[in-house]
Scaffold this motif. Structure first.
Motif, mmCIF file in Angstrom:
data_model
loop_
_atom_site.group_PDB
_atom_site.id
_atom_site.type_symbol
_atom_site.label_atom_id
_atom_site.label_comp_id
_atom_site.label_asym_id
_atom_site.label_seq_id
_atom_site.Cartn_x
_atom_site.Cartn_y
_atom_site.Cartn_z
ATOM 1 N N SER A 110 -19.741 2.741 -3.925
ATOM 2 C CA SER A 110 -20.130 2.974 -5.325
ATOM 3 C C SER A 110 -21.633 2.778 -5.517
ATOM 4 O O SER A 110 -22.255 3.478 -6.308
ATOM 5 C CB SER A 110 -19.306 2.111 -6.272
ATOM 6 N N ASN A 161 -13.719 -5.120 5.773
ATOM 7 C CA ASN A 161 -13.150 -5.573 4.513
ATOM 8 C C ASN A 161 -13.321 -4.431 3.506
ATOM 9 O O ASN A 161 -14.421 -3.904 3.321
ATOM 10 C CB ASN A 161 -13.893 -6.882 4.239
ATOM 11 N N ILE A 162 -12.199 -4.028 2.925
ATOM 12 C CA ILE A 162 -12.206 -2.825 2.075
ATOM 13 C C ILE A 162 -13.057 -3.015 0.814
ATOM 14 O O ILE A 162 -13.705 -2.083 0.350
ATOM 15 C CB ILE A 162 -10.754 -2.416 1.712
ATOM 16 N N THR A 163 -13.083 -4.231 0.289
ATOM 17 C CA THR A 163 -13.906 -4.484 -0.897
ATOM 18 C C THR A 163 -15.374 -4.176 -0.618
ATOM 19 O O THR A 163 -16.062 -3.548 -1.438
ATOM 20 C CB THR A 163 -13.763 -5.956 -1.339
ATOM 21 N N ALA A 164 -15.837 -4.595 0.559
ATOM 22 C CA ALA A 164 -17.235 -4.315 0.918
ATOM 23 C C ALA A 164 -17.469 -2.813 1.034
ATOM 24 O O ALA A 164 -18.516 -2.296 0.616
ATOM 25 C CB ALA A 164 -17.581 -5.012 2.231
ATOM 26 N N PHE A 191 -8.447 4.464 1.737
ATOM 27 C CA PHE A 191 -9.798 4.486 1.172
ATOM 28 C C PHE A 191 -10.421 5.875 1.346
ATOM 29 O O PHE A 191 -10.981 6.442 0.397
ATOM 30 C CB PHE A 191 -10.653 3.415 1.866
ATOM 31 N N GLU A 244 -15.794 -0.474 -0.605
ATOM 32 C CA GLU A 244 -15.792 0.041 -1.981
ATOM 33 C C GLU A 244 -17.158 -0.164 -2.634
ATOM 34 O O GLU A 244 -17.703 0.740 -3.273
ATOM 35 C CB GLU A 244 -14.717 -0.683 -2.821
ATOM 36 N N GLN A 245 -17.705 -1.378 -2.453
ATOM 37 C CA GLN A 245 -19.008 -1.690 -3.062
ATOM 38 C C GLN A 245 -20.105 -0.779 -2.520
ATOM 39 O O GLN A 245 -20.878 -0.197 -3.281
ATOM 40 C CB GLN A 245 -19.382 -3.142 -2.768
ATOM 41 N N ARG A 303 0.808 -1.223 0.000
ATOM 42 C CA ARG A 303 0.000 0.000 0.000
ATOM 43 C C ARG A 303 0.839 1.270 0.000
ATOM 44 O O ARG A 303 0.302 2.359 0.068
ATOM 45 C CB ARG A 303 -0.924 0.001 1.221
ATOM 46 N N SER A 341 -5.270 0.985 5.471
ATOM 47 C CA SER A 341 -6.158 0.777 4.313
ATOM 48 C C SER A 341 -7.365 1.700 4.385
ATOM 49 O O SER A 341 -7.809 2.255 3.374
ATOM 50 C CB SER A 341 -6.646 -0.666 4.265
#
Lengths: 512, 512
Positions: free
Chosen positions: B264, B255-258, B300, B260-261, A70, B296
Motif C-alpha cells: 500500500s 509476514n503478510i502484514t509487512a 495475497f 500488505e504495508q 483462509r 497466504s
C-alpha cells in the motif's frame, strides 16, 4: 449458464470478499464447482500440453492441508486476469516476419529423404552442414580429453563443474583470437583481453546494443539486412533501426551519401542516432566492404561521433574473388579512434558449430568491455563446451584443414547452385562470402510489390515446398529479392531443390 | 608539448577539415606521429592488457592503402569522446555492493593450501564443492557416450552441432521435470511443456522479469535477499525492488502484514507493484516457507492481482527438520489461478554443476511461456552440455545416490560449522536448507550500524582473510548479520576457517 455468468462477475468483482461471505454457502459451492471445471478445461486447452503424459491432468490431486481461516479467501477464485509486460504481450503474439514464419513451418513439416520426402526443405537458415563430417571425426577422437583434460584430474573438474568467469575462460579467448587471426587471412591480430564471450553472436549483439545506446535511440542499418537484427536490437534494448536503403543497380553496396541522408533525416525528427550496424560480409547479399569503404565508414562515424558495430560472423566463409578485410585491420593501419568500433564474431558460421553457442564482442572501449563483462552473466557459455572448443581451436592442423575444406565446399555448392538458378533465368547479386545467394526473382512476381513477393514466397512454401527468406523480411526496398541458403543441403541435393524451384518458375511464367 | 597541445585542439576542432588542408604537410606529419604514440600509450594502459603478449603493442602496424582523397579526414583525429549508454556508464563503474567487491578480492588473492596458504578463503559464493568427486566419477565414465550418443552417429552429430531449439531440448526438459520431482520429495509433478530452459537461473530470473513487468514497475522482495536479484531484475529490465523487511525476532520469516504495508505504501507513491519475488528455501537465511505461508502468499497475490516468482534453486539442498514444499505442489492441491505463479529452478545448487549453466523458468502462463521462449535465444544452453546433462539426469541410480550423499555431506558440514560458531559465541538463524548459515555478529560490531558491519567485514577480509557476505549486501535491515557459505570448503577445512574467525572475534572483544 445465463444465471451463473452475471453472478460470477459479481463474485469476482472488487467487493467479492464482502459479498462472498454474504451469499449463501450452497450457491457458492455449486458456483465454485462450475468455475473450477470451466477454468480447468480452458487452461488445459490453452496450456499447449503437447506432452501426452501431462501430469497435471493425469495424476491425482495431492491433498495439502491449509488453515481453515483462509478457506474463504481461496474459494473466491481469481479476481481478474493477471497482467504481463508490454514486451511479453507483443512477443507472445504470432510472428509477423516471414523469416520466422518460414522457420516455424519447416519445423512442422521438415523434409527428410526417407521419412518425409515431400516435406519442406530448409533454405531459410544460415546453418552450414557441409562440414559436419569433419567436426564429427574430430569430436569422436578428442571429446573426452578436451573436456576432462589429460593431466591433473582435480584441476580439470574444478575447471568445468563449479562457477567459472562469466565472460569466458582466458584459454578460450586466446584460442579465439588465434582462430580469428587465421580465418581472416593472417593480416590482423586480436587481443584476447579485448574480448567478452557470450553464448552465441545473438546475445553479443544484444549486450553491445545495451552498452552503446539508450532506449529510444537508433542505429543506422544498410538494407537489406539480417532479419535477426530487429530481434537483437529492438526487443529488449528498445533501440530503433533506421534502414539505409541500398539498391540493386549498385549490387546493394553501401553508399555514404545515403548514410548522410538517413542520419540528417533522423536528426530532424529528433531521433538520436548512436551507431551504424553493418554485417560484413553482408548477410543477406554476401558482398564484402572494401577497405576504402571501411575508411569512409570510420570517417562518417567520427564525423557524427557515433559507434560502428561490425558483425563479421561470415568472415571466414568466403569463396569469391574479393578478399575480406576486417574493420580491425583498418583500425590498426593508421590513427583512428578505436573506442567507437566494436566487432561481433562467433563460431556458428565459420566453424559451423551453431549448437555450441559461442559468440563474442571485440572492443577497444574499456567502458563497453567492463559493462559487457557484467552483462555476460546473462549469456555465459557452459564450461564443458568452452573446454571442448578451446581444444578444437588449438588443434592447428585440424583448423587449417577445416577452413580450407569448408571454403572449397561452400564455393562448389555456391557455384553450382547459382549456375542452375541462372539457367532458370534467376540472376543473383555478385557475392563473395556467406552461405546464401541473394536472388532476383522480381521478374516472377505480380504485382511488382511486397504483396507480389509474399505470394511468390507462399508458392515456394506450399507448391515447391522450400523455405527461403523474402527480401521484405530483410527490409529490402526493392520487391522480388530472396535469400536462399545453400549450405543446409548437400551438393547432391541441388538438383532436387532446383527442380522444385523450376516448378514455381514455370507456374509464374505460364500465368503471365 | 606546450606548442603541440593548443595546435591539437585547433586541428581537432569543428573546422578541422578546413584547417587540416591549410596546415603545412610537414607539421601535420609530426603531429600525427606524436598523437599516435601518445594515444597508443594511453589506450594500452587503460585497456587492461593483462595478457603479456598483447599483439596490438608487439606486432608491426600493417599497411592498408586508402584513397588519398580521404586522408585529410582521417588525420583529423576524434572530434570528441563517443558516448555509451547510461546503463553501460553505471555498470562500468566499480561495484558498490560488498558482495561483488568480496568476490573480486578473492580472485586477486585466492587461498590455496600449498600455493597460497595466506590467501583469502571464499565463503561468499554458494558454490557446492562437497560432491565434485561424485560428478567427476560419473563424467569420467559417461562423458563420451552422453554427448556423442552410442547409436546412430549421424543422428548424434545433427543433435549437437547445428542449431537446436533455443528454449532447450525436449529430452532435457523431460529429464529436468523428473529430477525436480525426485529432488522435491516425489510429491509434485512438473510438466516439461511448461518449461523454458536458459543458461543458468540468472538469465531465467531476468527473462521472467522482462515478461512480468514494465520498466519502472516494482516487485516486492522479503529481506534479507540474495544480492543477485538487484542485478537480474534492476539492470536491464529496469524493475524496482521494494524491500519487505523481516526481523530476527521472527527468525526472518515472511509476514503478510509487512507485505500488505509495503504494497500500500508503494501504491501511495504511484509505483505499480507487479509481483512478489521470493527465494524458497530462502537465500541467505536458509529457512523454508510453510505450506500455510504459501497459501497466504497466493491469497495475497490474488487479492492484489500480481505475480509470484518463486526461486526454488535450493529445493534439493535441505538438511534440516523442516520439509521443503514447492509452490507448485500448493497450486496442485486446490483451485488457484496458476497463471500468476512462476518458478525458477536450476542445477547450479542441487546438482552443483554451476559451470554447466543450466536453469529454467516453469510457468502455467502461456503468454509468459511464449514470450520467454523467444527471449531464450539470448541465453541458450550449448547443445553438447544439454546432451551431457540429459544423460546424467537420466541415470536414476546415480541421481538417487547423489541427492542422498549431497544432503548428508551438507548436513555434516553445516552442523559442525554452526556448532563451532556457537562455541565462539556466534549464533545462527534456524535453517533447514541451502549452503550457508546466516550468522548474528551484531555483538561484534561497533557502532551498531551499517558502518560497524562494514568495518567488521573489512576485518574478516584483511585480518582473517575470509570473504563472507554482509547483511547490508542482502538488504537486511538489522546490522551485524553475515551469510557464510560452508560448501566451498571441505569438512577438514572447518577448523582452519573457525580459527581465522576466532582471531577477529578476539580482536573485537579485546577492543570493546
Amino acid at each position: 449458464m445465463k444465471l451463473i455468468v452475471p453472478l460470477q462477475s459479481v463474485v469476482q468483482g472488487r467487493n467479492g470478499f464482502l459479498l462472498g461471505s454474504l451469499i449463501p454457502c450452497a450457491l457458492f459451492y455449486f458456483l465454485q464447482l462450475y468455475l473450477k471445471r470451466r477454468r480447468s478445461n480452458s487452461s488445459n486447452s490453452s496450456n499447449n500440453n503437447n506432452n501426452p503424459s501431462s501430469p497435471s491432468s493425469s495424476s491425482p490431486t495431492p491433498v495439502l492441508p491449509r488453515s481453515s481461516s483462509r478457506s474463504n479467501l481461496s474459494s473466491r477464485g481469481s479476481i481478474s486476469r493477471v497482467r504481463v509486460s508490454k514486451l511479453a504481450s507483443i512477443l507472445s503474439k504470432p510472428d509477423d516476419s516471414l523469416y520466422y514464419i518460414g522457420l516455424d513451418r519447416v519445423l512442422q513439416d521438415p523434409y527428410h529423404v526417407f521419412v518425409n520426402p515431400n516435406g519442406i526443405i530448409q533454405l531459410g537458415l544460415s546453418d552450414n552442414k557441409l562440414c559436419l563430417d569433419l567436426i564429427e571425426k574430430w569430436l569422436v577422437k578428442n571429446l573426452e580429453g578436451s573436456v576432462m583434460g589429460n593431466g591433473d584430474m582435480n584441476l580439470s573438474i574444478n575447471g568445468i563443474v563449479p562457477y567459472q568467469p562469466f565472460d569466458g575462460l582466458n584459454e578460450l579467448k586466446i584460442a579465439l583470437a588465434d582462430f580469428m587471426h587465421q580465418v581472416m587471412g593472417g593480416s590482423v591480430e586480436f587481443d584476447p583481453s579485448n574480448m567478452v564471450l557470450t553464448s552465441g553472436a545473438t546475445p553479443a549483439i544484444e549486450i553491445l546494443s545495451f552498452c552503446l545506446a539508450d532506449q529510444g535511440n537508433a542505429f543506422l542499418v544498410p538494407t537489406p539486412f539480417y532479419p535477426g537484427f530487429d530481434r537483437d536490437v529492438r526487443w529488449r534494448p528498445g533501440i530503433d533501426l533506421i534502414p539505409v536503403h541500398c539498391r540493386s543497380t549498385d549490387n546493394f553496396n553501401l553508399n555514404i551519401t545515403a548514410l548522410e541522408q538517413a542520419f540528417s533525416q533522423a536528426r530532424k525528427r529528433g531521433v538520436k542516432v548512436r551507431g551504424i550496424l553493418i554485417s560484413n560480409p553482408s548477410n543477406p547479399v554476401g558482398n564484402i566492404l572494401t577497405p576504402d569503404m571501411l575508411f569512409s565508414l570510420l570517417d562518417f562515424a567520427e564525423d557524427k561521433n557515433i559507434h560502428i558495430i561490425a558483425d563479421e560472423v561470415f568472415a571466414g566463409s568466403t569463396y569469391g574473388s574479393e578478399e575480406f578485410v576486417s574493420i580491425a585491420e583498418v583500425l590498426d593501419s593508421e590513427y583512428i579512434d578505436k573506442s567507437r568500433v566494436h566487432i561481433i564474431y562467433g563460431l556458428s558460421k565459420d566453424l559451423s558449430i551453431a549448437g555450441f553457442r559461442v559468440g563474442l564482442i571485440y572492443s577497444h572501449n574499456k567502458t563497453v568491455l567492463d559493462a559487457a563483462k557484467k552483462m555476460s552473466r546473462f549469456a555465459t557459455i557452459s564450461a564443458p563446451t568452452q573446454r571442448l572448443v578451446t581444444s578444437m581451436l588449438s588443434d592447428k592442423r585440424f583448423i587449417q584443414e577445416y577452413i580450407e575444406t569448408n571454403r572449397n565446399r561452400i564455393r562448389r555448392v555456391h557455384d553450382e547452385f547459382v549456375d542452375c538458378l541462372t539457367k532458370l533465368g534467376i540472376k543473383c547479386a555478385k557475392s563473395s562470402a556467406g552461405m546464401f545467394c541473394w536472388a532476383d526473382m522480381s521478374g516472377l512476381i505480380k504485382p511488382y510489390s511486397e504483396k507480389g513477393e509474399l505470394e511468390l514466397w507462399e508458392k515456394f512454401m506450399s507448391v515447391a515446398k522450400i523455405n527461403i527468406t523474402p527480401g521484405s523480411a530483410c527490409h529490402c526496398i526493392e520487391p522480388g529479392w530472396f535469400r536462399i541458403c545453400f549450405t543446409t543441403i548437400s551438393f547432391e541435393e541441388i538438383p532436387l531443390v532446383i527442380e522444385r524451384i523450376r516448378k514455381v518458375v514455370e507456374t509464374c511464367k505460364s500465368s503471365s
